[in-house]
Design a protein around this motif. Structure first.
Motif, PDB file in Angstrom:
ATOM      1  N   ILE A 102       0.877  -1.105  -0.023  1.00  0.00           N
ATOM      2  CA  ILE A 102       0.155   0.001   0.106  1.00  0.00           C
ATOM      3  C   ILE A 102       0.908   1.149   0.026  1.00  0.00           C
ATOM      4  O   ILE A 102       0.696   2.125  -0.583  1.00  0.00           O
ATOM      5  CB  ILE A 102      -0.773   0.300   1.288  1.00  0.00           C
ATOM      6  CG1 ILE A 102      -2.008  -1.235   1.016  1.00  0.00           C
ATOM      7  CG2 ILE A 102      -1.848   1.226   1.281  1.00  0.00           C
ATOM      8  CD1 ILE A 102      -2.690  -1.382   2.386  1.00  0.00           C
ATOM      9  N   ALA A 103       1.938   1.246   0.747  1.00  0.00           N
ATOM     10  CA  ALA A 103       2.873   2.340   0.746  1.00  0.00           C
ATOM     11  C   ALA A 103       3.454   2.599  -0.568  1.00  0.00           C
ATOM     12  O   ALA A 103       3.523   3.861  -1.179  1.00  0.00           O
ATOM     13  CB  ALA A 103       3.910   1.985   1.881  1.00  0.00           C
ATOM     14  N   GLU A 104       3.834   1.353  -1.305  1.00  0.00           N
ATOM     15  CA  GLU A 104       4.502   1.627  -2.733  1.00  0.00           C
ATOM     16  C   GLU A 104       3.382   2.277  -3.592  1.00  0.00           C
ATOM     17  O   GLU A 104       3.776   3.112  -4.604  1.00  0.00           O
ATOM     18  CB  GLU A 104       4.784   0.451  -3.034  1.00  0.00           C
ATOM     19  CG  GLU A 104       5.680   0.129  -4.396  1.00  0.00           C
ATOM     20  CD  GLU A 104       6.863   1.098  -4.406  1.00  0.00           C
ATOM     21  OE1 GLU A 104       7.563   0.990  -3.269  1.00  0.00           O
ATOM     22  OE2 GLU A 104       7.388   1.357  -5.498  1.00  0.00           O
ATOM     23  N   THR A 105       2.126   1.867  -3.363  1.00  0.00           N
ATOM     24  CA  THR A 105       0.958   2.375  -4.241  1.00  0.00           C
ATOM     25  C   THR A 105       1.021   3.837  -4.015  1.00  0.00           C
ATOM     26  O   THR A 105       0.835   4.647  -4.877  1.00  0.00           O
ATOM     27  CB  THR A 105      -0.383   1.547  -3.859  1.00  0.00           C
ATOM     28  OG1 THR A 105      -0.251   0.286  -4.275  1.00  0.00           O
ATOM     29  CG2 THR A 105      -1.511   2.280  -4.918  1.00  0.00           C
ATOM     30  N   LEU A 106       0.822   4.397  -2.731  1.00  0.00           N
ATOM     31  CA  LEU A 106       0.545   5.827  -2.608  1.00  0.00           C
ATOM     32  C   LEU A 106       1.801   6.586  -2.781  1.00  0.00           C
ATOM     33  O   LEU A 106       1.674   7.549  -3.421  1.00  0.00           O
ATOM     34  CB  LEU A 106       0.759   5.880  -0.968  1.00  0.00           C
ATOM     35  CG  LEU A 106      -1.048   5.714  -0.523  1.00  0.00           C
ATOM     36  CD1 LEU A 106      -0.938   5.336   1.068  1.00  0.00           C
ATOM     37  CD2 LEU A 106      -1.778   6.770  -0.810  1.00  0.00           C
TER      38      LEU A 106
END
Ligand code: OOG
Ligand code: MG
Length: 257
Positions: free
Chosen positions: A9-13
């Motif tokens: 999720i951090a990578e997506t954001l």
């Protein structure tokens, strides 16, 4: 049960921010609660630190009713500031680096000696060396600037960039200073520092308490943004923005595209 994929999720954001491309909200679908959302925020900011950015402070969000009402989330939140987000006073921001940037007037503190975790802030002037008018540029990575509480926490509370005006010694009172956000010489938002939790000094207590819950300790020399006193305003290319705080002066920026 397998929990949410914090790193994914951090990578997506992070990619959404790097490419200035909006994404769909993700907290409900991935089962992110507030604690998991702060874990995503930690990983998202770590991604910046891994490429050489430095942590320079903390920002509070939704410390005023005007802001809570604007985004429909009514909890005080906090996020992290890095050196790359800081724009010199009077400097220029390229709106093309952001998705749908907004600007808001803030009060900044320059932190001095902070109490031990769990201890109250005794004398505010021991904890804060100087205060300044500031502008925060927020840029939610979510489409339409629409999000839930865990969504916005995971997205580092929409942090984009910030400008700090001239520092002054801490004045006697900070709780009822006039605040003005001006765009191209026209007042677009008018308010008072009283809108920030009744007194922006309270934002520091909240920051110490809320960040402390997640093991984050505020540091001497950090910048602390107490949260916007008014609603935020969309930033278009070719604008001249000024935030004026009574007794403290003015912070300004220009936008290009
Ligand atoms: C969340 C960030 C709020 C403030 O000063 O209240 C904030 C948002 O409005 O997108 O920075
Ligand atoms: Mg803000």
């Amino acid at each position: 049960m397998i929990g949410p994929d914090i790193a994914g999720i951090a990578e997506t954001l992070g990619r959404a921010a790097d490419t200035a491309t909006a994404i769909a909200q993700l907290a409900a679908e991935t089962g992110l609660d507030v604690d998991a959302a702060y874990a995503v925020q930690t990983a998202l900011v770590q991604r910046r630190l891994d490429r050489g950015e430095r942590l320079v402070g903390l920002k509070m969000g939704l410390t005023s009713k005007a802001k809570m009402a604007q985004v429909g989330v009514d909890e005080v939140i906090w996020g992290r500031l890095t050196d790359v987000m800081r724009i010199p006073d009077g400097g220029t921001i390229d709106v093309a680096d952001f998705i749908h940037p907004r600007v808001e007037p803030e009060v900044a503190f320059l932190l001095d000696r902070l109490p031990e975790p769990g201890e109250p802030v005794g004398d505010f002037t021991d904890a804060v060396r100087a205060v300044a008018p500031a502008i925060e540029l927020i840029d939610s990575r979510y489409a339409n600037f629409t999000f839930s509480l865990p969504d916005v926490i995971a997205d580092n509370t929409s942090a984009g960039a910030f400008v700090i005006g001239p520092w002054s010694p801490v004045p006697d009172g900070l709780d009822n200073l006039g605040v003005l956000l001006e765009i191209d010489g026209r007042p677009t938002q008018v308010g008072s520092t009283a809108a920030i939790l009744g007194d922006p000094r309270r934002a520091l207590d909240e920051g110490i308490r809320l960040a402390g819950r997640h093991g984050v300790r505020l540091r001497e020399g950090w910048v602390f943004l107490a949260g916007a006193a008014t609603a935020a305003v969309p930033l278009r290319a070719g604008a001249h923005v000024r935030a004026v705080v009574e007794k403290l002066g003015t912070a300004s920026l220009r936008s290009s595209s």
